[in-house]
Scaffold this motif. Structure first.
Motif, PDB file in Angstrom:
ATOM      1  N   ARG A  13     -61.226 -60.670 -11.643  1.00  0.00           N
ATOM      2  CA  ARG A  13     -62.346 -59.721 -11.733  1.00  0.00           C
ATOM      3  C   ARG A  13     -63.033 -59.679 -10.386  1.00  0.00           C
ATOM      4  NH1 ARG A  13     -65.360 -59.326 -17.494  1.00  0.00           N
ATOM      5  NH2 ARG A  13     -63.491 -58.757 -18.661  1.00  0.00           N
ATOM      6  N   ARG A  14     -63.478 -58.479 -10.012  1.00  0.00           N
ATOM      7  CA  ARG A  14     -64.094 -58.302  -8.708  1.00  0.00           C
ATOM      8  C   ARG A  14     -65.190 -57.266  -8.793  1.00  0.00           C
ATOM      9  NH1 ARG A  14     -61.334 -58.632  -3.758  1.00  0.00           N
ATOM     10  NH2 ARG A  14     -60.508 -60.499  -4.731  1.00  0.00           N
ATOM     11  N   LEU A  34     -55.030 -51.281  -4.559  1.00  0.00           N
ATOM     12  CA  LEU A  34     -53.756 -51.827  -4.088  1.00  0.00           C
ATOM     13  C   LEU A  34     -53.959 -53.187  -3.415  1.00  0.00           C
ATOM     14  CD1 LEU A  34     -51.973 -48.626  -2.719  1.00  0.00           C
ATOM     15  CD2 LEU A  34     -51.965 -49.588  -5.033  1.00  0.00           C
ATOM     16  N   GLY A  35     -55.046 -53.334  -2.693  1.00  0.00           N
ATOM     17  CA  GLY A  35     -55.359 -54.641  -2.109  1.00  0.00           C
ATOM     18  C   GLY A  35     -55.587 -55.694  -3.178  1.00  0.00           C
ATOM     19  N   LEU A  36     -56.281 -55.310  -4.251  1.00  0.00           N
ATOM     20  CA  LEU A  36     -56.513 -56.240  -5.354  1.00  0.00           C
ATOM     21  C   LEU A  36     -55.207 -56.577  -6.071  1.00  0.00           C
ATOM     22  CD1 LEU A  36     -59.816 -54.787  -6.841  1.00  0.00           C
ATOM     23  CD2 LEU A  36     -59.539 -56.680  -5.230  1.00  0.00           C
ATOM     24  N   PHE A  37     -54.298 -55.591  -6.178  1.00  0.00           N
ATOM     25  CA  PHE A  37     -52.986 -55.864  -6.781  1.00  0.00           C
ATOM     26  C   PHE A  37     -52.242 -56.903  -5.942  1.00  0.00           C
ATOM     27  CE2 PHE A  37     -52.638 -51.366  -8.839  1.00  0.00           C
ATOM     28  CZ  PHE A  37     -53.531 -51.735  -9.820  1.00  0.00           C
ATOM     29  N   GLY A  38     -52.362 -56.820  -4.629  1.00  0.00           N
ATOM     30  CA  GLY A  38     -51.735 -57.829  -3.764  1.00  0.00           C
ATOM     31  C   GLY A  38     -52.292 -59.214  -4.014  1.00  0.00           C
ATOM     32  N   ASP A  39     -53.604 -59.312  -4.216  1.00  0.00           N
ATOM     33  CA  ASP A  39     -54.229 -60.616  -4.482  1.00  0.00           C
ATOM     34  C   ASP A  39     -53.738 -61.220  -5.792  1.00  0.00           C
ATOM     35  OD1 ASP A  39     -55.716 -60.338  -2.155  1.00  0.00           O
ATOM     36  OD2 ASP A  39     -57.556 -59.743  -3.200  1.00  0.00           O
ATOM     37  N   GLU A  74     -61.464 -55.282 -13.462  1.00  0.00           N
ATOM     38  CA  GLU A  74     -60.583 -56.309 -14.009  1.00  0.00           C
ATOM     39  C   GLU A  74     -59.175 -55.889 -13.592  1.00  0.00           C
ATOM     40  OE1 GLU A  74     -60.845 -58.350 -18.122  1.00  0.00           O
ATOM     41  OE2 GLU A  74     -59.642 -56.512 -18.380  1.00  0.00           O
ATOM     42  N   VAL A  75     -58.496 -56.751 -12.852  1.00  0.00           N
ATOM     43  CA  VAL A  75     -57.182 -56.433 -12.315  1.00  0.00           C
ATOM     44  C   VAL A  75     -56.180 -57.398 -12.937  1.00  0.00           C
ATOM     45  CG1 VAL A  75     -55.827 -56.198 -10.211  1.00  0.00           C
ATOM     46  CG2 VAL A  75     -58.275 -55.678 -10.182  1.00  0.00           C
ATOM     47  N   VAL A  76     -55.136 -56.834 -13.547  1.00  0.00           N
ATOM     48  CA  VAL A  76     -54.171 -57.628 -14.302  1.00  0.00           C
ATOM     49  C   VAL A  76     -52.774 -57.388 -13.744  1.00  0.00           C
ATOM     50  CG1 VAL A  76     -53.189 -58.061 -16.591  1.00  0.00           C
ATOM     51  CG2 VAL A  76     -55.597 -57.421 -16.363  1.00  0.00           C
ATOM     52  N   ALA A  77     -52.000 -58.460 -13.601  1.00  0.00           N
ATOM     53  CA  ALA A  77     -50.583 -58.370 -13.241  1.00  0.00           C
ATOM     54  C   ALA A  77     -49.786 -59.129 -14.292  1.00  0.00           C
ATOM     55  CB  ALA A  77     -50.328 -58.972 -11.871  1.00  0.00           C
ATOM     56  N   THR A  78     -48.688 -58.523 -14.740  1.00  0.00           N
ATOM     57  CA  THR A  78     -47.806 -59.140 -15.735  1.00  0.00           C
ATOM     58  C   THR A  78     -46.371 -59.073 -15.230  1.00  0.00           C
ATOM     59  OG1 THR A  78     -49.284 -58.454 -17.512  1.00  0.00           O
ATOM     60  CG2 THR A  78     -47.032 -59.045 -18.144  1.00  0.00           C
ATOM     61  N   ASP A  90     -46.082 -55.424 -13.508  1.00  0.00           N
ATOM     62  CA  ASP A  90     -46.884 -54.272 -13.910  1.00  0.00           C
ATOM     63  C   ASP A  90     -48.337 -54.611 -13.634  1.00  0.00           C
ATOM     64  OD1 ASP A  90     -44.753 -52.755 -14.719  1.00  0.00           O
ATOM     65  OD2 ASP A  90     -45.041 -53.098 -16.856  1.00  0.00           O
ATOM     66  N   PHE A  91     -49.060 -53.660 -13.050  1.00  0.00           N
ATOM     67  CA  PHE A  91     -50.454 -53.849 -12.670  1.00  0.00           C
ATOM     68  C   PHE A  91     -51.345 -52.843 -13.382  1.00  0.00           C
ATOM     69  CE2 PHE A  91     -47.904 -55.073  -8.995  1.00  0.00           C
ATOM     70  CZ  PHE A  91     -48.438 -56.306  -8.673  1.00  0.00           C
ATOM     71  N   GLU A  92     -52.587 -53.279 -13.632  1.00  0.00           N
ATOM     72  CA  GLU A  92     -53.589 -52.370 -14.158  1.00  0.00           C
ATOM     73  C   GLU A  92     -54.940 -52.793 -13.604  1.00  0.00           C
ATOM     74  OE1 GLU A  92     -53.353 -50.410 -18.221  1.00  0.00           O
ATOM     75  OE2 GLU A  92     -54.907 -51.934 -18.519  1.00  0.00           O
ATOM     76  N   ALA A  93     -55.683 -51.811 -13.087  1.00  0.00           N
ATOM     77  CA  ALA A  93     -57.064 -52.039 -12.651  1.00  0.00           C
ATOM     78  C   ALA A  93     -57.963 -51.269 -13.611  1.00  0.00           C
ATOM     79  CB  ALA A  93     -57.275 -51.552 -11.223  1.00  0.00           C
ATOM     80  N   ARG A  94     -58.866 -51.996 -14.258  1.00  0.00           N
ATOM     81  CA  ARG A  94     -59.764 -51.395 -15.251  1.00  0.00           C
ATOM     82  C   ARG A  94     -61.212 -51.609 -14.819  1.00  0.00           C
ATOM     83  NH1 ARG A  94     -55.770 -54.101 -19.084  1.00  0.00           N
ATOM     84  NH2 ARG A  94     -56.892 -56.021 -18.765  1.00  0.00           N
TER      85      ARG A  94
END
Length: 130
Positions: A13-14, A34-39, A74-78, A90-94
């Motif tokens: 979360r950010r 996209l930066g948060l997906f990298g993190d 809220e950024v999620v990677a699965t 798979d990524f999702e930023a909510r």
């Protein structure tokens, strides 16, 4: 035989500071997600392979709703696929909270339903197993 890394999910979360607003209406550019997906991908690699890994590519990115300064994302990677050295995520930023400056300088609210702002599918690579 199923790989235990399949389905591993990491969530960050950010808070999006107002200094990141890039457009009128306090909009934040899509590259922010996209930066948060990298993190979050880095943490997935550490948890699944003991290495930070490297982001190789995106096969799909969808900008679905605006992100704004004052949001809490809220950024999620699965992990959805495990190869020899590559992993598909798979990524999702909510948006889970949103600033309400019309109600006061520091007003904000928790959203009843998160807003899906960005989705993506990406590939990371990790070193060969020792």
């Amino acid at each position: 035989m199923s790989d235990a890394r399949l389905g591993v999910t990491v969530t960050h979360r950010r808070y999006v500071p107002y200094s990141h607003a890039h457009y009128a209406g306090n909009l934040v550019d899509g590259a922010y997600a996209l930066g948060l997906f990298g993190d979050v991908a880095t943490e997935v690699c550490i948890r699944t392979d003991g290495d930070e890994g490297l982001f190789a590519s995106y096969s799909d990115v969808q900008f679905r709703a605006p992100m704004k300064a004052g949001d809490v994302l809220e950024v999620v990677a699965t992990v959805t696929r495990v190869g020899t050295r590559s992993r598909t995520l798979d990524f999702e930023a909510r948006v889970v909270c949103r600033g309400r400056p019309e109600r006061g300088e520091s007003a904000a609210q928790v959203l009843a339903e998160p807003i899906v702002a960005v989705t993506a599918t990406g590939t990371v690579v990790v070193p060969p197993a020792a």
